[in-house]
Design a protein around this motif. Structure first.
Motif, PDB file in Angstrom:
ATOM      1  N   GLY A  36       0.783  -1.227   0.000  1.00  0.00           N
ATOM      2  CA  GLY A  36       0.000   0.000   0.000  1.00  0.00           C
ATOM      3  C   GLY A  36       0.814   1.277   0.000  1.00  0.00           C
ATOM      4  O   GLY A  36       0.276   2.351   0.245  1.00  0.00           O
ATOM      5  N   PHE A  37       2.111   1.166  -0.251  1.00  0.00           N
ATOM      6  CA  PHE A  37       2.954   2.362  -0.357  1.00  0.00           C
ATOM      7  C   PHE A  37       4.054   2.086  -1.374  1.00  0.00           C
ATOM      8  O   PHE A  37       4.312   0.937  -1.721  1.00  0.00           O
ATOM      9  N   PRO A  38       4.708   3.143  -1.883  1.00  0.00           N
ATOM     10  CA  PRO A  38       5.722   2.965  -2.911  1.00  0.00           C
ATOM     11  C   PRO A  38       6.904   2.125  -2.441  1.00  0.00           C
ATOM     12  O   PRO A  38       7.338   2.223  -1.284  1.00  0.00           O
ATOM     13  N   ASN A  39       7.399   1.291  -3.349  1.00  0.00           N
ATOM     14  CA  ASN A  39       8.544   0.437  -3.108  1.00  0.00           C
ATOM     15  C   ASN A  39       9.299   0.315  -4.419  1.00  0.00           C
ATOM     16  O   ASN A  39       8.682   0.311  -5.484  1.00  0.00           O
ATOM     17  N   PRO A  40      10.636   0.211  -4.384  1.00  0.00           N
ATOM     18  CA  PRO A  40      11.389   0.060  -5.625  1.00  0.00           C
ATOM     19  C   PRO A  40      10.947  -1.202  -6.380  1.00  0.00           C
ATOM     20  O   PRO A  40      10.819  -2.273  -5.782  1.00  0.00           O
ATOM     21  N   ARG A  41      10.692  -1.048  -7.670  1.00  0.00           N
ATOM     22  CA  ARG A  41      10.341  -2.191  -8.514  1.00  0.00           C
ATOM     23  C   ARG A  41      11.429  -2.384  -9.553  1.00  0.00           C
ATOM     24  O   ARG A  41      11.919  -1.418 -10.139  1.00  0.00           O
ATOM     25  N   ILE A  42      11.793  -3.639  -9.770  1.00  0.00           N
ATOM     26  CA  ILE A  42      12.830  -4.004 -10.724  1.00  0.00           C
ATOM     27  C   ILE A  42      12.235  -4.981 -11.726  1.00  0.00           C
ATOM     28  O   ILE A  42      11.616  -5.970 -11.332  1.00  0.00           O
ATOM     29  N   THR A  43      12.425  -4.704 -13.009  1.00  0.00           N
ATOM     30  CA  THR A  43      12.055  -5.650 -14.051  1.00  0.00           C
ATOM     31  C   THR A  43      13.326  -6.327 -14.515  1.00  0.00           C
ATOM     32  O   THR A  43      14.233  -5.678 -15.061  1.00  0.00           O
ATOM     33  N   LEU A  44      13.427  -7.617 -14.239  1.00  0.00           N
ATOM     34  CA  LEU A  44      14.616  -8.385 -14.607  1.00  0.00           C
ATOM     35  C   LEU A  44      14.655  -8.643 -16.101  1.00  0.00           C
ATOM     36  O   LEU A  44      13.622  -8.609 -16.785  1.00  0.00           O
ATOM     37  N   ASP A  45      15.837  -8.939 -16.594  1.00  0.00           N
ATOM     38  CA  ASP A  45      16.014  -9.187 -18.023  1.00  0.00           C
ATOM     39  C   ASP A  45      15.161 -10.354 -18.522  1.00  0.00           C
ATOM     40  O   ASP A  45      14.786 -10.396 -19.693  1.00  0.00           O
ATOM     41  N   ASN A  46      14.829 -11.298 -17.620  1.00  0.00           N
ATOM     42  CA  ASN A  46      14.004 -12.439 -18.029  1.00  0.00           C
ATOM     43  C   ASN A  46      12.514 -12.110 -18.008  1.00  0.00           C
ATOM     44  O   ASN A  46      11.679 -12.975 -18.277  1.00  0.00           O
ATOM     45  N   GLY A  47      12.160 -10.863 -17.673  1.00  0.00           N
ATOM     46  CA  GLY A  47      10.771 -10.425 -17.673  1.00  0.00           C
ATOM     47  C   GLY A  47      10.090 -10.483 -16.318  1.00  0.00           C
ATOM     48  O   GLY A  47       9.013  -9.920 -16.139  1.00  0.00           O
ATOM     49  N   ASP A  48      10.701 -11.166 -15.350  1.00  0.00           N
ATOM     50  CA  ASP A  48      10.136 -11.214 -14.001  1.00  0.00           C
ATOM     51  C   ASP A  48      10.235  -9.848 -13.340  1.00  0.00           C
ATOM     52  O   ASP A  48      11.133  -9.061 -13.639  1.00  0.00           O
ATOM     53  N   THR A  49       9.316  -9.587 -12.428  1.00  0.00           N
ATOM     54  CA  THR A  49       9.339  -8.365 -11.624  1.00  0.00           C
ATOM     55  C   THR A  49       9.664  -8.746 -10.193  1.00  0.00           C
ATOM     56  O   THR A  49       9.120  -9.717  -9.662  1.00  0.00           O
ATOM     57  N   VAL A  50      10.545  -7.986  -9.563  1.00  0.00           N
ATOM     58  CA  VAL A  50      10.876  -8.180  -8.150  1.00  0.00           C
ATOM     59  C   VAL A  50      10.819  -6.815  -7.474  1.00  0.00           C
ATOM     60  O   VAL A  50      11.109  -5.787  -8.088  1.00  0.00           O
TER      61      VAL A  50
END
Length: 77
Positions: A36-50
């Motif tokens: 419910g609040f902003p958090n760093p999002r990473i899109t990996l080269d394989n397409g997964d999001t972490v």
């Protein structure tokens, strides 16, 4: 850190192995669907999001230094 910067994401590590999620790009601080609040999002080269709250992450060059000379196991979320 700027949106689009290259980053790496580590799930966990111990004295023997680093569990590595991969490299990708920083998407910015985005509202996390469960927190419910902003958090760093990473899109990996394989397409997964972490999300930043799920891993140790940082600039690609720094993560490469951390991984150098260590046993690395590529893992999925």
């Amino acid at each position: 850190m700027q949106i689009g910067d290259r980053v790496g994401a580590i799930l966990s590590s111990n004295s023997e192995v680093v569990n590595f999620l991969g490299y990708g790009k920083y998407d910015g601080d985005i509202d996390h669907p469960y927190l419910g609040f902003p958090n760093p999002r990473i899109t990996l080269d394989n397409g997964d999001t972490v999300w930043g709250c799920e891993c140790w992450w940082g600039p690609e060059g720094e993560i490469k230094k951390i991984l150098a000379g260590r046993k690395v196991k590529i893992v999925g979320k």
